[in-house]
Design a protein around this motif. Sequence first.
Motif, PDB file in Angstrom:
ATOM      1  N   ASP A 198       0.831  -1.211   0.000  1.00  0.00           N
ATOM      2  CA  ASP A 198       0.000   0.000   0.000  1.00  0.00           C
ATOM      3  C   ASP A 198       0.862   1.255   0.000  1.00  0.00           C
ATOM      4  O   ASP A 198       0.617   2.191  -0.769  1.00  0.00           O
ATOM      5  CB  ASP A 198      -0.938   0.024   1.215  1.00  0.00           C
ATOM      6  CG  ASP A 198      -1.968  -1.097   1.203  1.00  0.00           C
ATOM      7  OD1 ASP A 198      -2.194  -1.710   0.129  1.00  0.00           O
ATOM      8  OD2 ASP A 198      -2.542  -1.369   2.273  1.00  0.00           O
ATOM      9  N   ILE A 199       1.867   1.286   0.868  1.00  0.00           N
ATOM     10  CA  ILE A 199       2.747   2.461   0.969  1.00  0.00           C
ATOM     11  C   ILE A 199       3.445   2.724  -0.360  1.00  0.00           C
ATOM     12  O   ILE A 199       3.470   3.862  -0.847  1.00  0.00           O
ATOM     13  CB  ILE A 199       3.783   2.272   2.102  1.00  0.00           C
ATOM     14  CG1 ILE A 199       3.087   2.291   3.462  1.00  0.00           C
ATOM     15  CG2 ILE A 199       4.885   3.340   2.033  1.00  0.00           C
ATOM     16  CD1 ILE A 199       3.952   1.799   4.607  1.00  0.00           C
ATOM     17  N   ILE A 200       3.993   1.684  -0.970  1.00  0.00           N
ATOM     18  CA  ILE A 200       4.735   1.829  -2.231  1.00  0.00           C
ATOM     19  C   ILE A 200       3.804   2.259  -3.354  1.00  0.00           C
ATOM     20  O   ILE A 200       4.137   3.147  -4.153  1.00  0.00           O
ATOM     21  CB  ILE A 200       5.467   0.510  -2.580  1.00  0.00           C
ATOM     22  CG1 ILE A 200       6.537   0.212  -1.528  1.00  0.00           C
ATOM     23  CG2 ILE A 200       6.072   0.565  -3.978  1.00  0.00           C
ATOM     24  CD1 ILE A 200       7.509   1.342  -1.251  1.00  0.00           C
ATOM     25  N   GLU A 201       2.635   1.654  -3.429  1.00  0.00           N
ATOM     26  CA  GLU A 201       1.712   2.002  -4.508  1.00  0.00           C
ATOM     27  C   GLU A 201       1.146   3.405  -4.347  1.00  0.00           C
ATOM     28  O   GLU A 201       0.967   4.120  -5.334  1.00  0.00           O
ATOM     29  CB  GLU A 201       0.630   0.928  -4.633  1.00  0.00           C
ATOM     30  CG  GLU A 201       1.233  -0.375  -5.150  1.00  0.00           C
ATOM     31  CD  GLU A 201       0.252  -1.524  -5.296  1.00  0.00           C
ATOM     32  OE1 GLU A 201      -0.926  -1.377  -4.913  1.00  0.00           O
ATOM     33  OE2 GLU A 201       0.692  -2.574  -5.785  1.00  0.00           O
ATOM     34  N   ILE A 202       0.899   3.833  -3.122  1.00  0.00           N
ATOM     35  CA  ILE A 202       0.440   5.206  -2.887  1.00  0.00           C
ATOM     36  C   ILE A 202       1.555   6.197  -3.237  1.00  0.00           C
ATOM     37  O   ILE A 202       1.306   7.235  -3.858  1.00  0.00           O
ATOM     38  CB  ILE A 202      -0.045   5.390  -1.437  1.00  0.00           C
ATOM     39  CG1 ILE A 202      -1.371   4.638  -1.242  1.00  0.00           C
ATOM     40  CG2 ILE A 202      -0.203   6.864  -1.079  1.00  0.00           C
ATOM     41  CD1 ILE A 202      -1.824   4.505   0.189  1.00  0.00           C
ATOM     42  N   ALA A 203       2.789   5.871  -2.881  1.00  0.00           N
ATOM     43  CA  ALA A 203       3.922   6.746  -3.221  1.00  0.00           C
ATOM     44  C   ALA A 203       4.062   6.869  -4.736  1.00  0.00           C
ATOM     45  O   ALA A 203       4.279   7.966  -5.261  1.00  0.00           O
ATOM     46  CB  ALA A 203       5.212   6.208  -2.601  1.00  0.00           C
ATOM     47  N   GLN A 204       3.921   5.741  -5.447  1.00  0.00           N
ATOM     48  CA  GLN A 204       4.011   5.782  -6.911  1.00  0.00           C
ATOM     49  C   GLN A 204       2.886   6.628  -7.506  1.00  0.00           C
ATOM     50  O   GLN A 204       3.127   7.424  -8.424  1.00  0.00           O
ATOM     51  CB  GLN A 204       3.955   4.363  -7.482  1.00  0.00           C
ATOM     52  CG  GLN A 204       5.215   3.560  -7.212  1.00  0.00           C
ATOM     53  CD  GLN A 204       5.115   2.166  -7.789  1.00  0.00           C
ATOM     54  OE1 GLN A 204       5.009   2.002  -8.999  1.00  0.00           O
ATOM     55  NE2 GLN A 204       5.136   1.166  -6.928  1.00  0.00           N
ATOM     56  N   ALA A 205       1.686   6.470  -6.994  1.00  0.00           N
ATOM     57  CA  ALA A 205       0.553   7.261  -7.490  1.00  0.00           C
ATOM     58  C   ALA A 205       0.790   8.749  -7.236  1.00  0.00           C
ATOM     59  O   ALA A 205       0.500   9.590  -8.099  1.00  0.00           O
ATOM     60  CB  ALA A 205      -0.743   6.804  -6.827  1.00  0.00           C
ATOM     61  N   HIS A 206       1.336   9.064  -6.068  1.00  0.00           N
ATOM     62  CA  HIS A 206       1.631  10.458  -5.729  1.00  0.00           C
ATOM     63  C   HIS A 206       2.653  11.053  -6.699  1.00  0.00           C
ATOM     64  O   HIS A 206       2.466  12.161  -7.201  1.00  0.00           O
ATOM     65  CB  HIS A 206       2.143  10.549  -4.289  1.00  0.00           C
ATOM     66  CG  HIS A 206       2.596  11.915  -3.890  1.00  0.00           C
ATOM     67  ND1 HIS A 206       1.731  12.977  -3.757  1.00  0.00           N
ATOM     68  CD2 HIS A 206       3.832  12.400  -3.614  1.00  0.00           C
ATOM     69  CE1 HIS A 206       2.406  14.060  -3.410  1.00  0.00           C
ATOM     70  NE2 HIS A 206       3.688  13.730  -3.320  1.00  0.00           N
ATOM     71  N   ILE A 207       3.707  10.306  -6.986  1.00  0.00           N
ATOM     72  CA  ILE A 207       4.761  10.792  -7.892  1.00  0.00           C
ATOM     73  C   ILE A 207       4.225  10.950  -9.307  1.00  0.00           C
ATOM     74  O   ILE A 207       4.505  11.942  -9.982  1.00  0.00           O
ATOM     75  CB  ILE A 207       5.976   9.829  -7.872  1.00  0.00           C
ATOM     76  CG1 ILE A 207       6.631   9.820  -6.489  1.00  0.00           C
ATOM     77  CG2 ILE A 207       6.991  10.183  -8.956  1.00  0.00           C
ATOM     78  CD1 ILE A 207       7.065  11.160  -5.958  1.00  0.00           C
ATOM     79  N   LYS A 208       3.432   9.999  -9.771  1.00  0.00           N
ATOM     80  CA  LYS A 208       2.854  10.065 -11.119  1.00  0.00           C
ATOM     81  C   LYS A 208       1.860  11.224 -11.246  1.00  0.00           C
ATOM     82  O   LYS A 208       1.681  11.766 -12.332  1.00  0.00           O
ATOM     83  CB  LYS A 208       2.201   8.736 -11.493  1.00  0.00           C
ATOM     84  CG  LYS A 208       3.206   7.632 -11.720  1.00  0.00           C
ATOM     85  CD  LYS A 208       2.539   6.306 -11.983  1.00  0.00           C
ATOM     86  CE  LYS A 208       3.590   5.219 -12.136  1.00  0.00           C
ATOM     87  NZ  LYS A 208       2.990   3.884 -12.251  1.00  0.00           N
ATOM     88  N   HIS A 209       1.232  11.591 -10.137  1.00  0.00           N
ATOM     89  CA  HIS A 209       0.252  12.677 -10.122  1.00  0.00           C
ATOM     90  C   HIS A 209       0.921  14.041 -10.223  1.00  0.00           C
ATOM     91  O   HIS A 209       0.336  14.999 -10.722  1.00  0.00           O
ATOM     92  CB  HIS A 209      -0.597  12.586  -8.849  1.00  0.00           C
ATOM     93  CG  HIS A 209      -1.588  13.690  -8.692  1.00  0.00           C
ATOM     94  ND1 HIS A 209      -2.771  13.706  -9.399  1.00  0.00           N
ATOM     95  CD2 HIS A 209      -1.575  14.805  -7.941  1.00  0.00           C
ATOM     96  CE1 HIS A 209      -3.446  14.807  -9.073  1.00  0.00           C
ATOM     97  NE2 HIS A 209      -2.753  15.481  -8.183  1.00  0.00           N
ATOM     98  N   GLN A 210       2.160  14.142  -9.748  1.00  0.00           N
ATOM     99  CA  GLN A 210       2.869  15.414  -9.766  1.00  0.00           C
ATOM    100  C   GLN A 210       3.253  15.793 -11.194  1.00  0.00           C
ATOM    101  O   GLN A 210       3.486  14.934 -12.040  1.00  0.00           O
ATOM    102  CB  GLN A 210       4.148  15.337  -8.916  1.00  0.00           C
ATOM    103  CG  GLN A 210       3.879  15.179  -7.448  1.00  0.00           C
ATOM    104  CD  GLN A 210       5.177  15.037  -6.653  1.00  0.00           C
ATOM    105  OE1 GLN A 210       6.236  14.801  -7.197  1.00  0.00           O
ATOM    106  NE2 GLN A 210       5.053  15.167  -5.341  1.00  0.00           N
ATOM    107  N   HIS A 211       3.329  17.075 -11.430  1.00  0.00           N
ATOM    108  CA  HIS A 211       3.735  17.575 -12.738  1.00  0.00           C
ATOM    109  C   HIS A 211       5.241  17.770 -12.755  1.00  0.00           C
ATOM    110  O   HIS A 211       5.819  18.325 -11.827  1.00  0.00           O
ATOM    111  CB  HIS A 211       3.021  18.891 -13.057  1.00  0.00           C
ATOM    112  CG  HIS A 211       1.549  18.763 -13.025  1.00  0.00           C
ATOM    113  ND1 HIS A 211       0.828  18.076 -13.968  1.00  0.00           N
ATOM    114  CD2 HIS A 211       0.622  19.229 -12.128  1.00  0.00           C
ATOM    115  CE1 HIS A 211      -0.461  18.143 -13.682  1.00  0.00           C
ATOM    116  NE2 HIS A 211      -0.609  18.829 -12.567  1.00  0.00           N
ATOM    117  N   ASP A 212       5.889  17.307 -13.799  1.00  0.00           N
ATOM    118  CA  ASP A 212       7.363  17.482 -13.922  1.00  0.00           C
ATOM    119  C   ASP A 212       7.709  18.889 -14.316  1.00  0.00           C
ATOM    120  O   ASP A 212       7.038  19.578 -14.978  1.00  0.00           O
ATOM    121  CB  ASP A 212       7.936  16.490 -14.924  1.00  0.00           C
ATOM    122  CG  ASP A 212       7.945  15.077 -14.354  1.00  0.00           C
ATOM    123  OD1 ASP A 212       8.082  14.938 -13.119  1.00  0.00           O
ATOM    124  OD2 ASP A 212       7.820  14.127 -15.142  1.00  0.00           O
TER     125      ASP A 212
END
Length: 122
Positions: free
Chosen positions: A108-122
């Motif tokens: 859960d922690i890893i998948e939420i972190a990945q979703a958070h990073i993918k949600h951010q704009h580069d």
Amino acid sequence: DIMAEIENCSCNMTDKKIIESINESMLSASQIDKISTLFKVLGDPTRTKIVLALDNREVCVCTLADTLGMTKSAVSHQLAILKANNIVKSRRDGKQVYYSFDDEHITDIIEIAQAHIKHQHD
């Protein structure tokens, strides 16, 4: 500069109900230390790569080393730190040792972190 974007509050009012709510839900010092340690352990890029490689799978040390371009010794050292902090668990099968997440909360922690990073704009 991100600091220039942060607004400072110039009022001197506090909300007692919010203070009470925060205090009621606040974790103990020991629990806060454990959360802080979890993020410190996961904060190392090499350990993050290992954890990402283990997401939803069980992998032996040799395969992890080959996948990540590391020595078995280096991977084992990092896995020992992850295991000591209850992030991974191991299972021996003959000469091979397989690692996976200690429990579903790590997934859960890893998948939420990945979703958070993918949600951010580069």
